[in-house]
Every structure is written in structure tokens, then in C-alpha cells.
Enzyme design. Structure first.
Site, mmCIF file in Angstrom:
data_model
loop_
_atom_site.group_PDB
_atom_site.id
_atom_site.type_symbol
_atom_site.label_atom_id
_atom_site.label_comp_id
_atom_site.label_asym_id
_atom_site.label_seq_id
_atom_site.Cartn_x
_atom_site.Cartn_y
_atom_site.Cartn_z
ATOM 1 N N HIS A 124 -7.020 14.208 26.289
ATOM 2 C CA HIS A 124 -5.758 14.648 26.896
ATOM 3 C C HIS A 124 -4.909 15.412 25.884
ATOM 4 O O HIS A 124 -4.422 16.515 26.170
ATOM 5 C CB HIS A 124 -4.986 13.429 27.409
ATOM 6 N N GLU A 125 -4.742 14.839 24.707
ATOM 7 C CA GLU A 125 -3.924 15.503 23.687
ATOM 8 C C GLU A 125 -4.592 16.780 23.181
ATOM 9 O O GLU A 125 -3.908 17.758 22.856
ATOM 10 C CB GLU A 125 -3.656 14.547 22.524
ATOM 11 N N HIS B 192 -3.577 19.757 25.292
ATOM 12 C CA HIS B 192 -2.301 20.360 24.882
ATOM 13 C C HIS B 192 -2.468 21.167 23.597
ATOM 14 O O HIS B 192 -1.950 22.285 23.466
ATOM 15 C CB HIS B 192 -1.257 19.268 24.650
#
Length: 421
Positions: free
Chosen positions: A74-75, A78
């Protein structure tokens, strides 16, 4: 079935890094149709034999690794999106709080931190010591709306892609589980002393019919019938498996539902569809793709339906909201039962994380997206920075408080903690 709450938002002041996109990670855990049904499981290591203890430790480690990988993906979404647009990044962290390990590569500090509520990607937008001018065009806050939408939504996209890849890998390796519907309704659990127990119903029984009322019952039909029959006799025909392989008997039992405080009937059982799970193995990549798409769609529908039921019946489902401790406990149980189940576990957690993050709530990715879209509707006029920071900071505080509550509650519910207490 299993759901995860994370978020992406700037934090204005220490003790958190400046303009950090911070992701507490606590799931909303719901049973998926391919995972073992029943009440939430817990990890017990008390009084275990050395081999059992080693198995438990390995299972917990497997589940924790899956959860950490999902947060990392998920990170990374980004991070990759911001890097691809040339946006300044200052930090990349899994977990938060004190750093267990850290290193610097170029302008970015990478860290593994002690509190496993998620992770964050940090941007130096409000850091006076970053060396960047406030009007630097490569600060995230100064980028046009499309770039910011890309960065904020990239975590969700990464989890969706990762979930599909997990399902695709499952199809290529162990096969995709497919349900074959069987007659009747399964009774996985019977509460001691309940109306069902008094009537002779046992865990594992299959309710085949309610003569004269429901010749081929489903779970909703039985639930409605029981609720409508407080203190009335309900005749049910059940199939029971005997001690010998293939030994089955048919029984007629009379159940008299107790009366609940709201006047409806209840018998104290858990009901679930009766089905057999078989694994389908593809013969080629084309078949694997079709199976993966079908399974990914089914899992997504299950997750979204679970979230819908949670919000529509929050007073009844709030206790099912679980944090990382409960997720690891369930994942460990899945890993002990079958390593194949980790595919489903990982895919469902990814989908939960993606779905929850899209909710337009402060401190979630969806909340940040909502603010950016509001700016676009206002013709590019930015929302005052102080207002945006107050909204996101208050949301983060709530998320952290709920996350810590869930960690404490789920920890106290572990079997070996109960034994100690």
C-alpha cells in the site's frame, strides 16, 4: 469475513514528521466464504508441546509477514506514484513510533517502526528544515490536482493489483476453491443450554427441511421462521453423520424457540449454507486468468457486502471490528489449517484495505481524495491549510484511539492471555 482501515493525510507538527501520509492499519474482520466459518479464532500457546509451539510461532510469523507485506504494498503505491511524478519524498516507514531499524538512501529515510498500526510515506511540505522553498513546484501540495489524485489513490490501486496477483498465483499453484452447494443448512455451532441444545441439535447437523413449511430451507428462510415462532413447536428434519465413515442418519426433532427481549424467537445456533469446497486447477494461462478474474470478482463482492452490512447494522456488528492482533490470530489459524488458505487470507485483507481507504472519511485516503475533489469543484481554489490540517489531524486521533483500543481488546481475547489472567 475480513476489512482494513488505513489513511493518508498530512500531519502539521511533531511528534509526527511534517506532512506525513500516515496509515494506521486496523481491519474490519469478517468471515469469507472460503475461510473457516465460525466465531473468531484465537492463538493459544499455553501448555503446548514443543512441536505445537513451534508450529504456532511459524503460523503467527506467516500471518504477520502477510500483513506487513500488504502494508508495504500500500505504501509503495503512494511512493512509486510520487516518485514517478518527481514529487519530493522525505520518509518511507512501515509501522510508527520508535524506529527499530532505519537507513537513508538519497533524500529518503526508510524505517521499520515498533507500533504495527500501518505505515506512512512522508512528504517535506511543511518541514522548515527540508531546504525546499514553500513555493517549490515539486512539493506535493503545490502539484496540480491530477498529480495529487494519482498519489493519494495509488495505495488503493496497489492493493487491488496485489490482491489480483495473489489470486492469480493461487490459480496457477494450488487452484481456486469452488463451492458445490449441498442440500440443507449446516449447524456449525450450538450454544449450551439453548433451545436448540435442549431439542437435541448437535454441531455438524444439517437441517434438511421443516416439514410443511420449508421443504428446501435456506439460512434466511430458517432465520425468519425461527424469529416468527417464539414458544411455538417447530419440527425439523436433520441429517447427522455418525462415528463411522459414511454413517448418516435422518432425525425428526422438535425445537421450541425461546423468546428474545424484542419478542422474536431464538434457538441459540449458528447457521451457514451447506457446501463442499473443491479446487479447480487451470490447464493453461488463459483458464487461469478466467478463474482469477472470477475469484477476484467474487472476493470483492464479498468484501463490499460485508462492509455494507457492517455500516447498516453497526450496533450489531461493531464487535466484529478487529485490529492487527485479531488478524494475525486468524491468519495463524488459517496457516495452521492449510498454507493454501494464506492466499485467500492475503487477498481478502488487501481488498478490505482498499475498500476502507476509499471511504470519504477524515484520515483515510478517501477523505483526502474528497478534499482534493472539493478543491477541483471550487475551480482550483485551495481549502485553507489550517482547516485541512485540523480535519485530518482530528481524524488521525480518532483512528489511533480506536486502533489502540482494538489492539488491547484483541490481545486480551487471546487464549493464552486469558489463561494468564
Amino acid at each position: 469475513m475480513i476489512t482494513t482501515i488505513t489513511h493518508l493525510s498530512p500531519i502539521p507538527k511533531p511528534p509526527f514528521p511534517s506532512s506525513v501520509h500516515f496509515h494506521p492499519n486496523f481491519p474490519l474482520l469478517r468471515r469469507h466464504r472460503h475461510l473457516r466459518p465460525g466465531r473468531p479464532v484465537s492463538v493459544s500457546v499455553a501448555a503446548a508441546a514443543p512441536s505445537d509451539l513451534l508450529t504456532s510461532v511459524e503460523s503467527v510469523a506467516s500471518a504477520a509477514s502477510v500483513l506487513a507485506a500488504i502494508v508495504l504494498v500500500h505504501e509503495s503505491g503512494h511512493f512509486v506514484a510520487a516518485s514517478s511524478r518527481g514529487i519530493h519524498i522525505s520518509q518511507f516507514s512501515v509501522g510508527f513510533g520508535p524506529a527499530l531499524a532505519r537507513f537513508r538512501l538519497g533524500p529518503v529515510e526508510y524505517a521499520l517502526r515498533a507500533i504495527p498500526l500501518g505505515g506512512y510515506v512522508g512528504f517535506p511540505d511543511d518541514d522548515p528544515e527540508s531546504g525546499f522553498a514553500p513555493d517549490d513546484p515539486d512539493l506535493l501540495r503545490n502539484r496540480p490536482v491530477p498529480d495529487r489524485l494519482l498519489v493519494v489513490s495509488a495505495g488503493v490501486v496497489a492493493n487491488l493489483v496485489f490482491a489480483f496477483l495473489i489470486v492469480y498465483a493461487q490459480a496457477l499453484t494450488v487452484g481456486v476453491p469452488v463451492q458445490a452447494q449441498l442440500p440443507g443448512v449446516l449447524v456449525p455451532e450450538v450454544l449450551p443450554g439453548s433451545a436448540a441444545a435442549r431439542s437435541g441439535l448437535l454441531p455438524g447437523d444439517v437441517i434438511l427441511s421443516v416439514p410443511g413449511v420449508a421443504p428446501d430451507p435456506s439460512v434466511p428462510v430458517l432465520v425468519d421462521l425461527i424469529k416468527a415462532s417464539p414458544s411455538k413447536k417447530v419440527l425439523v428434519t436433520v441429517s447427522r453423520t455418525g462415528p463411522e465413515a459414511g454413517d448418516k442418519q435422518s432425525l425428526d426433532l422438535t425445537v421450541v424457540p425461546d423468546t428474545s427481549v424484542d419478542g422474536t424467537g431464538r434457538i441459540g445456533v449458528q447457521l451457514s449454507p451447506n457446501f463442499r469446497v473443491a479446487r479447480v486447477h487451470p490447464n493453461n494461462l488463459s483458464e487461469a486468468t478466467v478463474l482469477a478474474v472470477r475469484e477476484f470478482t467474487a472476493l470483492s463482492g464479498t468484501v463490499l457486502d460485508g462492509l455494507r452490512q457492517t455500516f447498516l447494522n453497526f450496533s450489531q456488528t461493531a464487535e466484529k471490528v478487529s485490529g492487527p492482533v485479531a488478524i494475525i490470530a486468524v491468519g495463524a489459524e488459517v496457516a495452521r489449517s492449510s498454507a493454501d488458505g494464506l492466499f485467500q487470507f492475503a487477498a481478502v485483507i488487501n481488498l478490505n484495505l482498499a475498500a476502507i481507504n476509499l471511504l470519504p472519511l477524515p484520515a483515510l485516503d478517501g477523505g483526502t481524495l474528497a478534499l482534493i475533489l472539493l478543491e477541483a469543484v471550487r475551480g482550483g481554489r485551495k481549502i485553507p491549510r489550517e482547516i485541512e490540517q485540523r480535519i485530518m489531524s482530528s481524524g488521525i486521533l480518532v483512528v489511533l484511539m480506536v486502533g489502540m483500543f482494538l489492539i488491547v481488546r484483541d490481545t486480551l481475547n487471546l487464549d493464552f492471555i486469558k489463561d494468564i489472567l
